[in-house]
Design a protein around this motif. Structure first.
Motif, PDB file in Angstrom:
ATOM      1  N   HIS A 165       0.819  -1.214   0.000  1.00  0.00           N
ATOM      2  CA  HIS A 165       0.000   0.000   0.000  1.00  0.00           C
ATOM      3  C   HIS A 165       0.854   1.267   0.000  1.00  0.00           C
ATOM      4  O   HIS A 165       0.327   2.364   0.095  1.00  0.00           O
ATOM      5  N   GLY A 166       2.187   1.131  -0.069  1.00  0.00           N
ATOM      6  CA  GLY A 166       3.063   2.291  -0.023  1.00  0.00           C
ATOM      7  C   GLY A 166       3.917   2.288   1.232  1.00  0.00           C
ATOM      8  O   GLY A 166       4.089   1.260   1.895  1.00  0.00           O
ATOM      9  N   MET A 167       4.475   3.444   1.565  1.00  0.00           N
ATOM     10  CA  MET A 167       5.317   3.566   2.756  1.00  0.00           C
ATOM     11  C   MET A 167       4.449   3.575   4.013  1.00  0.00           C
ATOM     12  O   MET A 167       3.446   4.276   4.090  1.00  0.00           O
ATOM     13  N   MET A 168       4.846   2.768   4.991  1.00  0.00           N
ATOM     14  CA  MET A 168       4.102   2.634   6.237  1.00  0.00           C
ATOM     15  C   MET A 168       5.045   2.806   7.431  1.00  0.00           C
ATOM     16  O   MET A 168       6.225   2.465   7.352  1.00  0.00           O
ATOM     17  N   PRO A 169       4.509   3.311   8.544  1.00  0.00           N
ATOM     18  CA  PRO A 169       5.351   3.431   9.747  1.00  0.00           C
ATOM     19  C   PRO A 169       5.626   2.068  10.358  1.00  0.00           C
ATOM     20  O   PRO A 169       4.841   1.134  10.212  1.00  0.00           O
ATOM     21  N   VAL A 170       6.751   1.964  11.024  1.00  0.00           N
ATOM     22  CA  VAL A 170       7.109   0.735  11.745  1.00  0.00           C
ATOM     23  C   VAL A 170       6.658   0.866  13.200  1.00  0.00           C
ATOM     24  O   VAL A 170       6.918   1.892  13.832  1.00  0.00           O
ATOM     25  N   PRO A 171       5.978  -0.156  13.744  1.00  0.00           N
ATOM     26  CA  PRO A 171       5.531  -1.367  13.055  1.00  0.00           C
ATOM     27  C   PRO A 171       4.390  -1.068  12.080  1.00  0.00           C
ATOM     28  O   PRO A 171       3.627  -0.132  12.293  1.00  0.00           O
ATOM     29  N   ALA A 172       4.307  -1.872  11.016  1.00  0.00           N
ATOM     30  CA  ALA A 172       3.236  -1.691  10.030  1.00  0.00           C
ATOM     31  C   ALA A 172       1.880  -1.795  10.725  1.00  0.00           C
ATOM     32  O   ALA A 172       1.755  -2.461  11.763  1.00  0.00           O
ATOM     33  N   PRO A 173       0.851  -1.124  10.175  1.00  0.00           N
ATOM     34  CA  PRO A 173      -0.457  -1.097  10.857  1.00  0.00           C
ATOM     35  C   PRO A 173      -1.004  -2.477  11.239  1.00  0.00           C
ATOM     36  O   PRO A 173      -1.510  -2.654  12.342  1.00  0.00           O
ATOM     37  N   ALA A 174      -0.908  -3.460  10.340  1.00  0.00           N
ATOM     38  CA  ALA A 174      -1.420  -4.794  10.687  1.00  0.00           C
ATOM     39  C   ALA A 174      -0.613  -5.410  11.818  1.00  0.00           C
ATOM     40  O   ALA A 174      -1.159  -6.065  12.713  1.00  0.00           O
ATOM     41  N   THR A 175       0.705  -5.182  11.780  1.00  0.00           N
ATOM     42  CA  THR A 175       1.554  -5.691  12.858  1.00  0.00           C
ATOM     43  C   THR A 175       1.187  -5.038  14.181  1.00  0.00           C
ATOM     44  O   THR A 175       1.072  -5.708  15.220  1.00  0.00           O
ATOM     45  N   ALA A 176       1.000  -3.729  14.153  1.00  0.00           N
ATOM     46  CA  ALA A 176       0.620  -3.015  15.377  1.00  0.00           C
ATOM     47  C   ALA A 176      -0.686  -3.555  15.936  1.00  0.00           C
ATOM     48  O   ALA A 176      -0.843  -3.703  17.158  1.00  0.00           O
ATOM     49  N   GLN A 177      -1.645  -3.850  15.047  1.00  0.00           N
ATOM     50  CA  GLN A 177      -2.922  -4.405  15.495  1.00  0.00           C
ATOM     51  C   GLN A 177      -2.721  -5.769  16.147  1.00  0.00           C
ATOM     52  O   GLN A 177      -3.325  -6.075  17.183  1.00  0.00           O
ATOM     53  N   LEU A 178      -1.865  -6.592  15.557  1.00  0.00           N
ATOM     54  CA  LEU A 178      -1.589  -7.914  16.114  1.00  0.00           C
ATOM     55  C   LEU A 178      -0.909  -7.838  17.479  1.00  0.00           C
ATOM     56  O   LEU A 178      -1.033  -8.758  18.300  1.00  0.00           O
ATOM     57  N   LEU A 179      -0.201  -6.743  17.722  1.00  0.00           N
ATOM     58  CA  LEU A 179       0.577  -6.617  18.954  1.00  0.00           C
ATOM     59  C   LEU A 179      -0.167  -5.881  20.062  1.00  0.00           C
ATOM     60  O   LEU A 179       0.438  -5.559  21.094  1.00  0.00           O
ATOM     61  N   LYS A 180      -1.457  -5.629  19.878  1.00  0.00           N
ATOM     62  CA  LYS A 180      -2.235  -5.017  20.955  1.00  0.00           C
ATOM     63  C   LYS A 180      -2.216  -5.927  22.177  1.00  0.00           C
ATOM     64  O   LYS A 180      -2.458  -7.117  22.082  1.00  0.00           O
ATOM     65  N   GLY A 181      -1.897  -5.334  23.329  1.00  0.00           N
ATOM     66  CA  GLY A 181      -1.839  -6.102  24.563  1.00  0.00           C
ATOM     67  C   GLY A 181      -0.529  -6.847  24.774  1.00  0.00           C
ATOM     68  O   GLY A 181      -0.376  -7.549  25.776  1.00  0.00           O
ATOM     69  N   ILE A 182       0.427  -6.696  23.840  1.00  0.00           N
ATOM     70  CA  ILE A 182       1.713  -7.381  23.929  1.00  0.00           C
ATOM     71  C   ILE A 182       2.789  -6.367  24.296  1.00  0.00           C
ATOM     72  O   ILE A 182       2.819  -5.264  23.740  1.00  0.00           O
ATOM     73  N   PRO A 183       3.708  -6.673  25.211  1.00  0.00           N
ATOM     74  CA  PRO A 183       4.774  -5.721  25.543  1.00  0.00           C
ATOM     75  C   PRO A 183       5.751  -5.552  24.376  1.00  0.00           C
ATOM     76  O   PRO A 183       6.318  -6.535  23.887  1.00  0.00           O
ATOM     77  N   ILE A 184       5.939  -4.316  23.920  1.00  0.00           N
ATOM     78  CA  ILE A 184       6.843  -4.021  22.812  1.00  0.00           C
ATOM     79  C   ILE A 184       7.744  -2.853  23.206  1.00  0.00           C
ATOM     80  O   ILE A 184       7.441  -2.105  24.134  1.00  0.00           O
ATOM     81  N   TYR A 185       8.844  -2.689  22.474  1.00  0.00           N
ATOM     82  CA  TYR A 185       9.720  -1.549  22.711  1.00  0.00           C
ATOM     83  C   TYR A 185      10.493  -1.253  21.430  1.00  0.00           C
ATOM     84  O   TYR A 185      10.556  -2.070  20.504  1.00  0.00           O
TER      85      TYR A 185
END
Length: 400
Positions: A165-185
């Motif tokens: 879909h073009g340039m996306m921020p890291v983490p990509a939107p789908a990845t960010a959705q998958l990581l809801k509730g998960i500890p990230i840094y």
């Protein structure tokens, strides 16, 4: 309990997961044989090699799509992927886990693009490489006999990544959705360290995220990523046995009084008043006292910082003239309360746990008793059904 722990200090991707499994003892020939059961018509070629990342030896795994210059890689809808997996001759449990991962991925994509699940059009993750990574991870998980998965907080990287879909921020939107509730840094390391495929696999498999649990490692594998980074671009996998931790120890106090001259009718009221004053437990023991007189030993367990309220009740509501106290160590399981639906009605259940292990499930007596009185069904039958429902609930929650 056979446990896998993913140490994701450099992120995680589908090919890194497979590489780590291969490094930890997964036979490559078996993996190839199982993957050949997918009806993919020679769409891919597997690449495996030993590499070194910042001095750490690791297994690099990759999937090379086979197509000519004029033919673009496949991109599929979820129903195409579901049909492909279901039509294969893979084991049922491998199919089930693979579909759960793709379902989770599809739900994330649908949320991000604000469309229905049927409308989700997989691009990068619909290609043959993502299918091989996801199904391959399911094959490895079951072959290695893993019963529980834990993982560290996820290092996601930062910056921008080029997607369909073009340039996306890291983490990509789908990845960010998958990581809801998960500890990230994130750190200064640039790039997409956690891919959608890696996130989907890990969040489906993993029971808990956090530091390395009490584990006796039997083997440690390293799966290599593609990029060269300022840090070792590898995924570390511990495989070993995890024993349930010992029950938690806490300090309590025991208060005791021996009584031989009190009306027995007063004891129920005494116990009620002691519980109201904060007693953790109260019980009565018949004893023989001096001059062989029958008596009662009143024993109270207290967690109170100040036991005076209990002393006041015992002196006021009994005939004792002396109370002994002494500290004790008390070992307890973690406890949780759930409600299950039986064929006759709702029953609360108490669950005793030590770490990840379930050691005891006890239906609430009063709930079972009320249902028995209401229906005429034997109390023991209601109790056993509620207990069975409790175990079913726990198994369902553990699979999520």
């Amino acid at each position: 309990m056979k446990t896998a722990y993913f140490d994701c200090f450099s992120g995680i991707s589908g090919n890194m997961i497979i590489g780590a499994f291969l490094s930890a003892g997964m036979p490559l020939d078996y993996l190839k044989c199982e993957l050949a059961k997918l009806p993919l018509d020679n769409e891919y070629q597997l690449i495996t090699k030993n590499v070194t990342k910042q001095g750490i030896g690791a297994c690099y795994f990759d999937v090379k799509p086979c197509h000519d210059q004029d033919h673009q890689p496949h991109s599929r809808h979820l129903h195409h992927i579901r049909e492909l997996i279901e039509q294969s001759s893979l084991a049922g449990r491998v199919k089930k886990l693979s579909l759960e991962i793709f379902q989770r991925l599809g739900d994330a994509e649908a949320t991000v693009h604000r469309c229905s699940l049927d409308e989700v059009h997989f691009h990068e993750v619909g290609g043959v490489d993502a299918i091989i990574d996801i199904v391959g991870a399911a094959i490895c998980y079951h072959y290695l006999g893993i019963e529980r998965v834990s993982a560290s907080p996820l290092h996601v990287g930062h910056g921008m990544v080029k997607c369909a879909h073009g340039m996306m921020p890291v983490p990509a939107p789908a990845t960010a959705q998958l990581l809801k509730g998960i500890p990230i840094y994130s750190t200064e390391v640039k790039g997409e360290l956690v891919t959608p495929t890696g996130a989907a696999i890990l969040t489906t498999l993993t029971d808990e995220f956090g530091p390395l649990p009490p584990l006796t490692p039997e083997i440690i594998g390293y799966g290599a990523g593609t990029w060269e980074l300022p840090i070792p671009n590898v995924l570390r996998l511990y495989l070993g046995e995890m024993k349930p931790p010992s029950p938690a120890q806490e300090t309590a106090a025991i208060l005791e009084a021996t009584i031989d001259d009190m009306n027995p009718e007063f004891y129920p009221f005494l116990m009620e008043k002691l519980f109201q004053a904060g007693a953790a437990d109260v019980f009565l023991t018949p004893i023989q006292m001096k001059k062989n007189r029958p008596g009662i030993l009143v024993t109270i367990t207290s967690h109170l910082a100040n036991h005076q309220p209990l002393l006041d009740v015992l002196f006021a509501e009994s005939t004792t003239i002396g109370i002994r106290t002494h500290p004790v160590a008390r070992y307890t399981l973690d406890r949780a309360l759930h409600t299950v639906e039986t064929s006759l009605g709702s029953v609360r259940i108490k669950i005793g746990k030590a770490g990840a292990g379930i050691l005891n499930i006890s239906p609430e007596y009063e709930d079972c008793r009320l249902l028995a009185e209401k229906t005429g069904i034997p109390l023991k039958d209601i109790y056993l059904e509620a207990q069975a429902k409790g175990y079913q609930l726990l198994k369902k929650n553990q699979k999520k």
